[in-house]
Scaffold this motif. Structure first.
Motif, PDB file in Angstrom:
ATOM      1  N   GLY A 106       0.810  -1.209   0.000  1.00 22.80           N
ATOM      2  CA  GLY A 106       0.000   0.000   0.000  1.00 22.80           C
ATOM      3  C   GLY A 106       0.845   1.262   0.000  1.00 22.80           C
ATOM      4  O   GLY A 106       0.536   2.236  -0.698  1.00 22.80           O
ATOM      5  N   VAL A 107       1.935   1.239   0.759  1.00 23.65           N
ATOM      6  CA  VAL A 107       2.838   2.390   0.813  1.00 23.65           C
ATOM      7  C   VAL A 107       3.453   2.642  -0.559  1.00 23.65           C
ATOM      8  O   VAL A 107       3.536   3.793  -1.018  1.00 23.65           O
ATOM      9  CB  VAL A 107       3.941   2.152   1.872  1.00 23.65           C
ATOM     10  CG1 VAL A 107       5.039   3.219   1.758  1.00 23.65           C
ATOM     11  CG2 VAL A 107       3.342   2.167   3.267  1.00 23.65           C
ATOM     12  N   ARG A 130       0.864   4.082  -3.012  1.00 20.54           N
ATOM     13  CA  ARG A 130       0.620   5.510  -2.743  1.00 20.54           C
ATOM     14  C   ARG A 130       1.777   6.354  -3.237  1.00 20.54           C
ATOM     15  O   ARG A 130       1.580   7.431  -3.801  1.00 20.54           O
ATOM     16  CB  ARG A 130       0.391   5.735  -1.248  1.00 20.54           C
ATOM     17  CG  ARG A 130      -0.959   5.276  -0.739  1.00 20.54           C
ATOM     18  CD  ARG A 130      -1.270   5.860   0.621  1.00 20.54           C
ATOM     19  NE  ARG A 130      -0.297   5.430   1.624  1.00 20.54           N
ATOM     20  CZ  ARG A 130      -0.402   4.320   2.333  1.00 20.54           C
ATOM     21  NH1 ARG A 130      -1.445   3.514   2.140  1.00 20.54           N
ATOM     22  NH2 ARG A 130       0.520   3.980   3.221  1.00 20.54           N
ATOM     23  N   ALA A 131       3.001   5.871  -3.021  1.00 19.82           N
ATOM     24  CA  ALA A 131       4.179   6.624  -3.459  1.00 19.82           C
ATOM     25  C   ALA A 131       4.188   6.776  -4.984  1.00 19.82           C
ATOM     26  O   ALA A 131       4.471   7.861  -5.508  1.00 19.82           O
ATOM     27  CB  ALA A 131       5.453   5.930  -2.985  1.00 19.82           C
ATOM     28  N   SER A 183       1.575   6.673  -6.969  1.00 19.26           N
ATOM     29  CA  SER A 183       0.462   7.542  -7.344  1.00 19.26           C
ATOM     30  C   SER A 183       0.801   9.004  -7.111  1.00 19.26           C
ATOM     31  O   SER A 183       0.526   9.869  -7.954  1.00 19.26           O
ATOM     32  CB  SER A 183      -0.800   7.162  -6.561  1.00 19.26           C
ATOM     33  OG  SER A 183      -1.185   5.834  -6.833  1.00 19.26           O
ATOM     34  N   LEU A 184       1.405   9.308  -5.978  1.00 22.90           N
ATOM     35  CA  LEU A 184       1.781  10.688  -5.675  1.00 22.90           C
ATOM     36  C   LEU A 184       2.830  11.200  -6.655  1.00 22.90           C
ATOM     37  O   LEU A 184       2.790  12.351  -7.086  1.00 22.90           O
ATOM     38  CB  LEU A 184       2.308  10.780  -4.241  1.00 22.90           C
ATOM     39  CG  LEU A 184       1.267  10.592  -3.130  1.00 22.90           C
ATOM     40  CD1 LEU A 184       1.954  10.534  -1.763  1.00 22.90           C
ATOM     41  CD2 LEU A 184       0.243  11.724  -3.153  1.00 22.90           C
TER      42      LEU A 184
END
Length: 264
Positions: free
Chosen positions: A10-11, A14-15, A17-18
């Protein structure tokens, strides 16, 4: 242990995607380009059915669209989730910087497999769903609930097969270092998955079913949605994907044991 790796996944998602959203113009442009290339995958099918008979090896235009739909979805997974991370392994090996991955307190294969994602390829999933709807609309019916469930199982086996084949391809870098041509070759071979398996005969039929199981990845799920996949084929698909995953894992572990870092 499983919860730890899910949290780590998940981390990393998110990284990625950001990072992609930092440049929104590029993000939208890449998404549009992805849609364009998805549309080009349909062109050969339209050309063939305009110039040939109403079906190809027993597959109608609507049924062939289902195969294209699965090809589109898997291509998005390959280009958006599998390829970006694992191609980075080749650079790590070439530069001798894989040490930084091996020293981390997590499984090295998991780390290199989740290093980078390209989220705009999610448009392939949307495009695949549209193709499914269009294909069944031409057929004048929809898939059965059982067919959908079986095809979802086959989606899992297809992703596992794609990932395992890519691990085997990348593992070659531990022995020959430069495998760029091999990765391009694999990507080119995967393009054949857009066609129903009966199109290929003789040696190609054997290769695309058992060696590089493209038929299992796209034709089998399409047959499941149409309600004509034998249960024995489903069983062999599941067993075969697990076998491929086991072999790729053993090859990876053996390759890691041969790795020589830049400091050695």
């Amino acid at each position: 242990m499983l919860r730890r790796y899910l949290r780590l996944l998940g981390v990393r998602l998110r990284a990625s995607s950001l990072l992609a959203m930092q440049y929104r113009g590029d993000f939208l442009l890449d998404g549009l380009i992805s849609v364009f290339w998805t549309a080009t995958a349909l062109v050969p099918l339209f050309v063939v059915f305009q110039t040939e008979q109403q079906n190809i090896e027993g597959w109608s235009f609507g049924e062939s669209l289902l195969v294209i739909g699965w090809f589109t979805m898997l291509q998005g997974i390959l280009e958006g989730a599998i390829n970006p991370s694992l191609t980075g392994v080749v650079e790590h090996i070439r530069k001798g910087t894989l040490d930084f991955v091996l020293l981390k307190p997590a499984d090295a294969q998991f780390l290199v497999s989740t290093e980078r994602f390209l989220p705009w390829h999610a448009t392939n999933v949307v495009a695949a769903l549209i193709i499914f709807v269009y294909g069944f609309n031409l057929l004048g019916r929809g898939p059965s609930l059982v067919g959908v469930l079986v095809s979802l199982v086959l989606l899992g086996t297809s992703v596992l097969l794609l990932y395992s084949l890519w691990i085997l391809t990348v593992a070659a870098a531990f022995y020959v270092v430069k495998v760029d041509n091999l990765t391009y070759f694999f990507t080119s071979i995967f393009d054949a998955a857009r066609w129903p398996a009966p199109v290929f005969r003789g040696v190609l039929s054997f290769v695309f079913t058992f060696v590089i199981p493209l038929a299992v990845m796209t034709t089998f799920p399409a047959q499941a949605m149409l309600g004509r996949l034998p249960w024995t084929s489903l069983l062999w698909a599941v067993v075969g994907s697990i076998l491929f995953a086991f072999i790729s894992r053993q090859v990876w572990l053996r390759s890691i044991s041969r790795y020589t870092s830049a400091s050695s």
